[in-house]
Design an enzyme around this catalytic site. Structure first.
Site, PDB file in Angstrom:
ATOM      1  N   PRO A   4       8.836 -50.292  64.983  1.00 54.45           N
ATOM      2  CA  PRO A   4       8.199 -50.968  63.836  1.00 54.45           C
ATOM      3  C   PRO A   4       6.684 -50.790  63.917  1.00 54.45           C
ATOM      4  CG  PRO A   4       9.797 -52.406  64.930  1.00 54.45           C
ATOM      5  CD  PRO A   4       9.632 -51.196  65.806  1.00 54.45           C
ATOM      6  N   ALA A   5       6.066 -50.412  62.810  1.00 56.07           N
ATOM      7  CA  ALA A   5       4.656 -50.010  62.863  1.00 56.07           C
ATOM      8  C   ALA A   5       3.725 -51.176  63.184  1.00 56.07           C
ATOM      9  CB  ALA A   5       4.264 -49.366  61.539  1.00 56.07           C
ATOM     10  N   LEU A   6       4.114 -52.380  62.807  1.00 56.55           N
ATOM     11  CA  LEU A   6       3.221 -53.509  63.086  1.00 56.55           C
ATOM     12  C   LEU A   6       3.856 -54.388  64.163  1.00 56.55           C
ATOM     13  CD1 LEU A   6       1.077 -55.294  60.502  1.00 56.55           C
ATOM     14  CD2 LEU A   6       2.127 -56.624  62.325  1.00 56.55           C
ATOM     15  N   GLY A   7       3.138 -54.554  65.254  1.00 53.88           N
ATOM     16  CA  GLY A   7       3.667 -55.348  66.364  1.00 53.88           C
ATOM     17  C   GLY A   7       2.713 -56.453  66.754  1.00 53.88           C
ATOM     18  N   LEU A   8       3.170 -57.283  67.668  1.00 54.33           N
ATOM     19  CA  LEU A   8       2.311 -58.369  68.162  1.00 54.33           C
ATOM     20  C   LEU A   8       1.684 -57.960  69.484  1.00 54.33           C
ATOM     21  CD1 LEU A   8       1.305 -61.321  67.876  1.00 54.33           C
ATOM     22  CD2 LEU A   8       3.215 -61.974  69.367  1.00 54.33           C
ATOM     23  N   GLY A   9       0.361 -57.987  69.544  1.00 54.20           N
ATOM     24  CA  GLY A   9      -0.346 -57.768  70.799  1.00 54.20           C
ATOM     25  C   GLY A   9      -0.332 -59.035  71.631  1.00 54.20           C
ATOM     26  N   HIS A  51      -1.011 -47.337  81.735  1.00 49.27           N
ATOM     27  CA  HIS A  51      -1.981 -48.180  81.019  1.00 49.27           C
ATOM     28  C   HIS A  51      -3.360 -47.519  80.911  1.00 49.27           C
ATOM     29  CE1 HIS A  51      -2.786 -52.702  80.119  1.00 49.27           C
ATOM     30  NE2 HIS A  51      -3.522 -51.937  79.356  1.00 49.27           N
ATOM     31  N   TYR A  93      -1.557 -58.269  81.814  1.00 56.02           N
ATOM     32  CA  TYR A  93      -1.862 -59.407  80.942  1.00 56.02           C
ATOM     33  C   TYR A  93      -1.472 -60.731  81.604  1.00 56.02           C
ATOM     34  CZ  TYR A  93      -2.182 -55.685  77.384  1.00 56.02           C
ATOM     35  OH  TYR A  93      -2.485 -54.534  76.684  1.00 56.02           O
ATOM     36  N   ASP A 127       4.014 -55.951  72.145  1.00 50.02           N
ATOM     37  CA  ASP A 127       3.280 -55.094  73.076  1.00 50.02           C
ATOM     38  C   ASP A 127       2.830 -55.926  74.271  1.00 50.02           C
ATOM     39  OD1 ASP A 127       1.812 -52.372  73.441  1.00 50.02           O
ATOM     40  OD2 ASP A 127       0.345 -53.934  73.956  1.00 50.02           O
ATOM     41  N   LYS A 177       3.424 -51.776  80.195  1.00 54.48           N
ATOM     42  CA  LYS A 177       2.535 -50.750  80.771  1.00 54.48           C
ATOM     43  C   LYS A 177       2.414 -50.901  82.275  1.00 54.48           C
ATOM     44  CE  LYS A 177      -0.073 -51.403  76.516  1.00 54.48           C
ATOM     45  NZ  LYS A 177      -0.048 -52.868  76.331  1.00 54.48           N
TER      46      LYS A 177
END
Ligand code: A2P
Length: 305
Positions: A2-7, A99, A37, A32, A66
């Site tokens: 899906p082109a739009l993801g949640l960072g 990464h 993180y 993502d 990553k």
């Protein structure tokens, strides 16, 4: 994908879980993540709640993570990925990325002196890549790629690889358009994901420069937004999608999560895209200066070669 993801970079433990649950509820299907993180266990717990509540099934999601810089040696890749899978509570990732093209000694999360690094001669990216290829073959990840790679590094890696990298995730927004890099990737079947699409205004002070331009407050972006009765963030996301890149805005705020997802519906005119193309400053917000320590092997010139 899906082109739009949640960072999820900069989404604090204690708030990222609620953001992921709300995002799934709103219809986000791409998340993502990354080891560094420091919040993958909470992301995993939120995903598990979504699965057990019947909001979504695993196979409807696209989950990226990553490999951190301290696990670049081939034998370290699979255990690092297994740890990520355990944290996320998943059996496989959809996409696993190197990464950074930077290697650190095992156990070093943030390098503090030159001795914390390993050079790319000591641990070549091709060695790390073999680790990713093996992990993919073992079924731990469906797709493999890189992040923060220049054309020079990506083409060198692809040349010697058994499996070509499928993704390059890099910083992209109107102030850093990297048109040559995006064009090269698309011409070579490498998909591109835009990180920090909103200019990453919530970076800690140590990652900010004093003279940073404010992307979300740019009057030219604002004028386009006003014309569409949209927000500046939506214009930035629509621009990224119009270029054929995936985009992963971070938010932990329910209203902004909804707003960002709705940006996929916003269609900018050719004249507006041209106007945004004119905003390029070649300005990195994530400069990579944190990899440049006195006496160390990495410089801004060899990082972004
Ligand atoms: P918040 O998490 O409170 O919504 P990037 O994706 O470039 O790293 O930017 C993330 C930053 O942008 C965070 O500070 C986030 O704050 C903020 N942000 C996310 N969505 C929007 C939006 N639609 N409008 C304004 N700021 C936003």
């Amino acid at each position: 994908m899906p082109a739009l993801g949640l960072g999820t970079w900069k989404s604090e433990p204690g708030e990222v879980g609620a953001a992921v649950r709300e995002a799934v509820r709103l219809g986000y299907r791409h998340f993502d993540c990354a080891t560094i993180y420091g919040n993958q266990a909470e992301v995993g717990a939120a995903l598990a709640e979504c699965f057990s509540a019947g909001l979504v099934r695993r196979e409807q999601l696209w989950i990226t993570s990553k490999l951190w810089n301290d696990r670049h040696r081939e034998p370290d890749v699979r255990p690092a990925l297994e740890r990520t899978l355990a944290d996320l509570g998943l059996e496989y990732l959809d996409l696993y990325l190197i990464h950074w093209p930077v290697a650190q000694r095992k156990g070093v999360l943030g390098p503090e002196s030159a001795a914390d690094f390993l050079s790319l001669e000591e641990v070549p990216l091709a060695e790390t890549w073999r680790g990713l290829e093996a992990a993919q073959e073992a079924g731990l990840c469906r797709h493999i790629g890189v992040s923060n790679f220049s054309v020079a590094k990506l083409s060198a890696l692809a040349e010697g690889a058994r499996v070509a990298p499928e993704m390059n995730q890099v910083e992209l927004h109107p102030f850093l358009q990297q048109a040559d890099l995006v064009a090269w990737c698309h011409a070579h079947d490498v998909a591109v994901t835009a990180y920090s699409p909103l200019g990453s205004p919530d970076r800690v002070a140590s990652l900010r420069a004093p003279d940073e331009p404010d992307l979300l407050a740019d009057p030219r972006v604002g004028a386009i937004a006003a014309r569409h009765d949209a927000s500046p963030a939506q214009v930035l996301l629509a621009w990224a999608l119009a270029r054929g890149t995936a985009v992963i805005p971070k938010s932990v705020n329910p209203a902004r999560l909804a707003q960002n997802l709705a940006a996929a519906e916003l269609v900018l005119t050719p004249a507006e895209l041209l106007e945004l193309a004119g905003l390029d400053l070649g300005r990195r917000f994530v400069s990579g200066e944190f990899w440049v320590l006195e006496g160390g092997p990495y410089t801004l010139a060899n990082l972004w070669d």
